[in-house]
Write a protein that holds these residues in place. Sequence first.
Motif, PDB file in Angstrom:
ATOM      1  N   GLU B 254     -36.655  10.162  -7.534  1.00 45.31           N
ATOM      2  CA  GLU B 254     -37.798  10.610  -8.338  1.00 45.31           C
ATOM      3  C   GLU B 254     -38.857  11.232  -7.452  1.00 45.31           C
ATOM      4  O   GLU B 254     -39.222  10.667  -6.433  1.00 45.31           O
ATOM      5  CB  GLU B 254     -38.396   9.400  -9.060  1.00 45.31           C
ATOM      6  CG  GLU B 254     -39.564   9.777  -9.943  1.00 45.31           C
ATOM      7  CD  GLU B 254     -40.020   8.582 -10.787  1.00 45.31           C
ATOM      8  OE1 GLU B 254     -40.623   8.817 -11.820  1.00 45.31           O
ATOM      9  OE2 GLU B 254     -39.755   7.438 -10.384  1.00 45.31           O
ATOM     10  N   HIS B 255     -39.314  12.405  -7.824  1.00 43.80           N
ATOM     11  CA  HIS B 255     -40.441  12.941  -7.073  1.00 43.80           C
ATOM     12  C   HIS B 255     -41.577  13.268  -8.017  1.00 43.80           C
ATOM     13  O   HIS B 255     -41.384  13.466  -9.193  1.00 43.80           O
ATOM     14  CB  HIS B 255     -40.061  14.129  -6.191  1.00 43.80           C
ATOM     15  CG  HIS B 255     -39.901  15.451  -6.888  1.00 43.80           C
ATOM     16  ND1 HIS B 255     -39.092  16.427  -6.390  1.00 43.80           N
ATOM     17  CD2 HIS B 255     -40.432  15.969  -8.020  1.00 43.80           C
ATOM     18  CE1 HIS B 255     -39.148  17.479  -7.197  1.00 43.80           C
ATOM     19  NE2 HIS B 255     -39.941  17.247  -8.167  1.00 43.80           N
ATOM     20  N   THR B 256     -42.749  13.293  -7.472  1.00 41.37           N
ATOM     21  CA  THR B 256     -43.897  13.615  -8.293  1.00 41.37           C
ATOM     22  C   THR B 256     -44.660  14.730  -7.593  1.00 41.37           C
ATOM     23  O   THR B 256     -44.270  15.882  -7.705  1.00 41.37           O
ATOM     24  CB  THR B 256     -44.746  12.373  -8.532  1.00 41.37           C
ATOM     25  OG1 THR B 256     -45.060  11.803  -7.271  1.00 41.37           O
ATOM     26  CG2 THR B 256     -43.992  11.361  -9.359  1.00 41.37           C
ATOM     27  N   MET B 257     -45.698  14.437  -6.891  1.00 41.50           N
ATOM     28  CA  MET B 257     -46.499  15.489  -6.286  1.00 41.50           C
ATOM     29  C   MET B 257     -45.861  15.975  -4.995  1.00 41.50           C
ATOM     30  O   MET B 257     -45.482  15.188  -4.141  1.00 41.50           O
ATOM     31  CB  MET B 257     -47.901  14.953  -6.013  1.00 41.50           C
ATOM     32  CG  MET B 257     -48.847  16.002  -5.478  1.00 41.50           C
ATOM     33  SD  MET B 257     -50.573  15.449  -5.534  1.00 41.50           S
ATOM     34  CE  MET B 257     -50.535  14.105  -4.347  1.00 41.50           C
ATOM     35  N   VAL B 258     -45.774  17.292  -4.865  1.00 41.53           N
ATOM     36  CA  VAL B 258     -45.268  17.903  -3.633  1.00 41.53           C
ATOM     37  C   VAL B 258     -46.443  18.512  -2.885  1.00 41.53           C
ATOM     38  O   VAL B 258     -47.145  19.372  -3.423  1.00 41.53           O
ATOM     39  CB  VAL B 258     -44.245  19.014  -3.944  1.00 41.53           C
ATOM     40  CG1 VAL B 258     -43.737  19.638  -2.664  1.00 41.53           C
ATOM     41  CG2 VAL B 258     -43.097  18.460  -4.769  1.00 41.53           C
ATOM     42  N   VAL B 259     -46.669  18.073  -1.667  1.00 46.44           N
ATOM     43  CA  VAL B 259     -47.750  18.604  -0.850  1.00 46.44           C
ATOM     44  C   VAL B 259     -47.163  19.463   0.257  1.00 46.44           C
ATOM     45  O   VAL B 259     -46.306  19.008   1.012  1.00 46.44           O
ATOM     46  CB  VAL B 259     -48.592  17.465  -0.234  1.00 46.44           C
ATOM     47  CG1 VAL B 259     -49.694  18.033   0.647  1.00 46.44           C
ATOM     48  CG2 VAL B 259     -49.177  16.588  -1.332  1.00 46.44           C
ATOM     49  N   THR B 260     -47.597  20.711   0.301  1.00 44.65           N
ATOM     50  CA  THR B 260     -47.131  21.613   1.348  1.00 44.65           C
ATOM     51  C   THR B 260     -48.253  21.802   2.345  1.00 44.65           C
ATOM     52  O   THR B 260     -49.332  22.267   1.991  1.00 44.65           O
ATOM     53  CB  THR B 260     -46.720  22.962   0.741  1.00 44.65           C
ATOM     54  OG1 THR B 260     -45.741  22.718  -0.275  1.00 44.65           O
ATOM     55  CG2 THR B 260     -46.104  23.868   1.802  1.00 44.65           C
ATOM     56  N   ALA B 265     -42.941  20.737   3.259  1.00 46.08           N
ATOM     57  CA  ALA B 265     -43.240  20.289   1.899  1.00 46.08           C
ATOM     58  C   ALA B 265     -42.853  18.824   1.837  1.00 46.08           C
ATOM     59  O   ALA B 265     -41.742  18.457   2.189  1.00 46.08           O
ATOM     60  CB  ALA B 265     -42.451  21.099   0.880  1.00 46.08           C
ATOM     61  N   ARG B 266     -43.750  17.979   1.381  1.00 47.43           N
ATOM     62  CA  ARG B 266     -43.584  16.542   1.535  1.00 47.43           C
ATOM     63  C   ARG B 266     -43.860  15.796   0.241  1.00 47.43           C
ATOM     64  O   ARG B 266     -44.793  16.122  -0.482  1.00 47.43           O
ATOM     65  CB  ARG B 266     -44.565  16.063   2.609  1.00 47.43           C
ATOM     66  CG  ARG B 266     -44.395  14.625   3.041  1.00 47.43           C
ATOM     67  CD  ARG B 266     -45.380  14.348   4.169  1.00 47.43           C
ATOM     68  NE  ARG B 266     -45.176  13.046   4.753  1.00 47.43           N
ATOM     69  CZ  ARG B 266     -45.628  11.906   4.225  1.00 47.43           C
ATOM     70  NH1 ARG B 266     -46.299  11.906   3.109  1.00 47.43           N
ATOM     71  NH2 ARG B 266     -45.389  10.752   4.833  1.00 47.43           N
ATOM     72  N   GLU B 267     -43.018  14.814  -0.030  1.00 50.78           N
ATOM     73  CA  GLU B 267     -43.248  13.907  -1.142  1.00 50.78           C
ATOM     74  C   GLU B 267     -43.308  12.498  -0.585  1.00 50.78           C
ATOM     75  O   GLU B 267     -42.539  12.140   0.296  1.00 50.78           O
ATOM     76  CB  GLU B 267     -42.088  13.987  -2.139  1.00 50.78           C
ATOM     77  CG  GLU B 267     -41.850  15.385  -2.649  1.00 50.78           C
ATOM     78  CD  GLU B 267     -40.494  15.526  -3.297  1.00 50.78           C
ATOM     79  OE1 GLU B 267     -39.999  14.533  -3.843  1.00 50.78           O
ATOM     80  OE2 GLU B 267     -39.933  16.616  -3.237  1.00 50.78           O
ATOM     81  N   GLU B 268     -44.188  11.703  -1.159  1.00 52.94           N
ATOM     82  CA  GLU B 268     -44.291  10.327  -0.680  1.00 52.94           C
ATOM     83  C   GLU B 268     -43.114   9.484  -1.139  1.00 52.94           C
ATOM     84  O   GLU B 268     -42.557   9.701  -2.205  1.00 52.94           O
ATOM     85  CB  GLU B 268     -45.567   9.678  -1.228  1.00 52.94           C
ATOM     86  CG  GLU B 268     -46.753   9.917  -0.336  1.00 52.94           C
ATOM     87  CD  GLU B 268     -47.974   9.197  -0.825  1.00 52.94           C
ATOM     88  OE1 GLU B 268     -47.857   8.039  -1.282  1.00 52.94           O
ATOM     89  OE2 GLU B 268     -49.051   9.795  -0.756  1.00 52.94           O
TER      90      GLU B 268
END
Lengths: 342, 342, 342, 342
Positions: B254-260, B265-268
């Motif tokens: 499951e991914h939610t917010m993607v921060v680039t 590009a990173r997901e917690e």
Amino acid sequence: MGDLLGVAVLGAGHMGADHIRRLEQVVSGARVVAVADPDVERAKDAVAGLTGVAVHTDPEAALGAPGVEAVLIASPGPAHEEALLAAFARHLPVLCEKPMVPDSTGALRVMEAEARLGRRLAQIGFMRRYDAEYQRLKILLDGGGLGRPLMLHCTHRNVSSPPGFTSAMLVNSSVSHEIDAARWLLGQELTAVTVLRPTPSSGAPAGLLDPQFVLFETDRGALVDVEVFVNCGFGYQVRCEAVCEKGSARIGDEHTMVVTAGGGAREEVAQDYLVRFAAAYDREVQSWVDAARRGEVGGPSAWDGYAASVVAEAGVRALETGGRTTVEPAPRPDLYGAGVSR
Amino acid sequence: MGDLLGVAVLGAGHMGADHIRRLEQVVSGARVVAVADPDVERAKDAVAGLTGVAVHTDPEAALGAPGVEAVLIASPGPAHEEALLAAFARHLPVLCEKPMVPDSTGALRVMEAEARLGRRLAQIGFMRRYDAEYQRLKILLDGGGLGRPLMLHCTHRNVSSPPGFTSAMLVNSSVSHEIDAARWLLGQELTAVTVLRPTPSSGAPAGLLDPQFVLFETDRGALVDVEVFVNCGFGYQVRCEAVCEKGSARIGDEHTMVVTAGGGAREEVAQDYLVRFAAAYDREVQSWVDAARRGEVGGPSAWDGYAASVVAEAGVRALETGGRTTVEPAPRPDLYGAGVSR
Amino acid sequence: MGDLLGVAVLGAGHMGADHIRRLEQVVSGARVVAVADPDVERAKDAVAGLTGVAVHTDPEAALGAPGVEAVLIASPGPAHEEALLAAFARHLPVLCEKPMVPDSTGALRVMEAEARLGRRLAQIGFMRRYDAEYQRLKILLDGGGLGRPLMLHCTHRNVSSPPGFTSAMLVNSSVSHEIDAARWLLGQELTAVTVLRPTPSSGAPAGLLDPQFVLFETDRGALVDVEVFVNCGFGYQVRCEAVCEKGSARIGDEHTMVVTAGGGAREEVAQDYLVRFAAAYDREVQSWVDAARRGEVGGPSAWDGYAASVVAEAGVRALETGGRTTVEPAPRPDLYGAGVSR
Amino acid sequence: MGDLLGVAVLGAGHMGADHIRRLEQVVSGARVVAVADPDVERAKDAVAGLTGVAVHTDPEAALGAPGVEAVLIASPGPAHEEALLAAFARHLPVLCEKPMVPDSTGALRVMEAEARLGRRLAQIGFMRRYDAEYQRLKILLDGGGLGRPLMLHCTHRNVSSPPGFTSAMLVNSSVSHEIDAARWLLGQELTAVTVLRPTPSSGAPAGLLDPQFVLFETDRGALVDVEVFVNCGFGYQVRCEAVCEKGSARIGDEHTMVVTAGGGAREEVAQDYLVRFAAAYDREVQSWVDAARRGEVGGPSAWDGYAASVVAEAGVRALETGGRTTVEPAPRPDLYGAGVSR
């Protein structure tokens, strides 16, 4: 039991019935003690199986029912102003579904009435502020690690629009969510709006300008663009990418189960907002109940409701004229402090 | 108010305190009326701010407190058997945290006691069955669109193991979740187990065989493999891919917010199970409360608790011998029907 | 022109014809000067439109054709040993498609012949080493940032198996790619193998044990598991997750275009290996041509070809017996140095 | 050897040197026979190790060198017009890097000169048309399964801008790629442009209006928006989402290896266009060489080069005035057919 917050629900339609279910079966600490709907059968259906609920056709009577300590307004928009003022008169905390009031003049009257009370009683139903993804994005932006936000790219898509949906409603009903979300995420006010109108989709009802592309400017020079497409056919998609000085963050592409079959890897897209934002509604109402039991009111304020109205009205003018339209709000009462409420 | 289910909570440690908070502040329809813990101060802390809660050191006294209509067991495993039998004696519905009982002999006694009553009272705390992703996968598999499941590939990773965690506990504590999830997803019993032991990670405490790779065979020829790695260092990851005749389905990424930012590009990744499975715990307890108020008991049964015990014990023998070990369960009492309970 | 490497291609079937196209139209620095195939018409078809290509039925004659400076072997496996020895006799650099030789006894003879020459002439066609994703993973593992690799989880799925595909071929043909990839990625030799056989898919031909789950142990205690499923029906999927002491890395879920329509977001899955590994084949042949023009030979060696044979044979025995089988290779000639060639 | 296409390369800077390497070491069927650069040492460096290459300072001399059959123009933009006309005079097929000519007046002269020849000789270096993802999107849109395209949402981000980069260059250099890509993907001409200027990022050089948000309208009512941000700091990102009547398709979020470590799952973002579009450059040049050897010219035409110029100039005016600017192109010569060339 005195511990449970006694709630009067005004309106027993789709949204009202869902909130009654939520108050009774999902959230902790509340119970429905009164309900009002002009259609008394509908009201009875909505509380079937519950005991001790007063059923009325008159909202005022519901507010006066025994045990009412708070009010949830889920009636049609035109009934909101009277209901809000009645709740204020009784000093009851109120959760009012959006739009707060259909036009900014009425919104101004509500806000001024609350300002005269000198304390906040109304929370407006901008439930995206309670969505886990939006909250994560808000925390990220407030943390400052990505620097100042420069642009928000937003998408708002529905499978299809309900009967009677007008071109203006893409702005003042659909995009009103983005108006509030952008103000809240950025902590900035929207000062001008332009609406672009690509050739309508053949999937839209005749005469409906769908999709539209709406551009907002803010008082600190950020840009917010919104694709609104209410007959996209394939799903309910709400996305937001915040482009900042040092990076970008995107929400709304949440995926869960990936199914690989028939030559492709596929993830489902939610079909409506009650699925996509189910947890946000739950969290919104729980948060309101918790605050009311503590004697407090939080969340989006009447100023936020008013601000959304004023911006949406400028948006509708921009849609009609094809040009850039500035937003001209009334001064903000001291009650609502400075900045966008959080 | 009579409408709210009165719950006695046994055990006021980490898990018990969290369940007390959940019963009071999150789920609808219940309240805590009694709590028991050998450490009376800890019990008092856990109910601070609540009124009308009887605090005891003796579980039996808590069960007998006024208003107790149901029992939630969150005490240490060795105390479960006595608590379950006491709840049975009072005909109280009970939600018992996993493991039901530390060993299969005790689990057998509990199951037989319930079978003698002739009706179910116990629900066992395998909360993954209440996770939205697992439920989606279960629905997909049961729907049959992907054909018969052939294999489950599972991953179970923790950031680090608590002090005193032994090599056997990777199987009988960590993997016990996958044992139940696999039985439930497939609707099949596990009949043999093999444990492979790669060279331990230098990130694991000295002497701990971590990671391990556990292989289960089922009574209908499916294969279940589990990587269990409790000192992976980077996050809490629980994944499952079901490989079927016509496709595969994967959950747990499951991914939610993607921060680039910063070149990537990173997901917690969630850091612990209380984050990853927070909603599952809420849904599990809500579901148990709802059923109890209707006079029913559902969810994972004592048979499921017993089955998990028997399989885990075979797993520990397989770990020790390095070979394939068959699972030899006692016959299933009629009370629990045929097949894996759903 | 002398600058272009003159290549003889042995075998003008599917693979040979594709390599002829690649040498002529894709890679730089080579041209096809001779081709051999027992079916002379097939050979002529494969070089239609090219000028100056000698067409033979006899491989030996093709090797002796004017301008031949290097040999690409794409004939059926049983013809490889003779072709390799003939190329060695002429001191020609050779790129030999996998498997190097169908059985390890023959592979040993090839390796010993090359060892007697005292220099490498053969590169074996394990093209995954030239895939961009595998290379990225190799670089990551060699960099050491994630610590020591503990496990590789591999998936190898085909839409359907060709006619005549046997249960043994899942191990010695399909999994042979993973055998080489695992040796190369880890820099470790495989020392034991176990094959698990879930109930076959109803999508597999009658009698074929498909899927299988293959477990390798390495000489430094790592574990490699491979799901091989050659009638999965939905696509060609090759994935690999390396689980290390400080993190994990996964390749093979590469996505490109995401299409959202009809209620889902969908990415295509490649349907065959010529699509998935097209660029890897190009890079492999370009790399071989470049080295040959410099008078060098690199890439996977005859030792790698032999090692894959020996491991695959142990795998087939493990499949037949159901037990764990150790791998017993011959000593490695000095020519191939220590460790897995890179 | 006569089979290899003899190419003269004009310009031996960064781009020219890269194309020389590509022609010699990557693509099939060509060799460099002449090179021209005002800096003769730079030209010599670029062809070091190659034999039979004529090195000149004068482009005209390079075009006249023995064996020249085609020309690749990689000199600075201001030199392109003269070079193109010289190639036309010799009837040589030419691949000209973008921009074709720095201003639309010169572009018009080039186009008219080619039109007078009555056949196409020039291919313009809009290499995105050769990118695998763009090609997949083009095929999808042309297939019609998603219905008519309504909007393109584009992102164009660079880590940082080179010294001397001006606000106008965000439009006429960076966005020129999107101008061509949008025309090609949609098969529509761009008819008006508006440029919005959010508050510049503090990461941009003083005085540079970065980012910008550029809006194009097309002759069939579609909308194209482009975020251009050339000092985003974190990577080179080129994305495009096509929103159609029945679905949307997105490219540019390609991912490959996912590394999970330190609390997050991370994918790398390419740092520059030579990485992101490496394969597109290879395919572009291979395609041009293949066509030239067949005596043909394809790909983006001088009309496409001119159209990009005219639109970019309107964009720069829109940037300066803050208003909407219409695009006023000259009539299209018959040579270039109707519609956007494909």
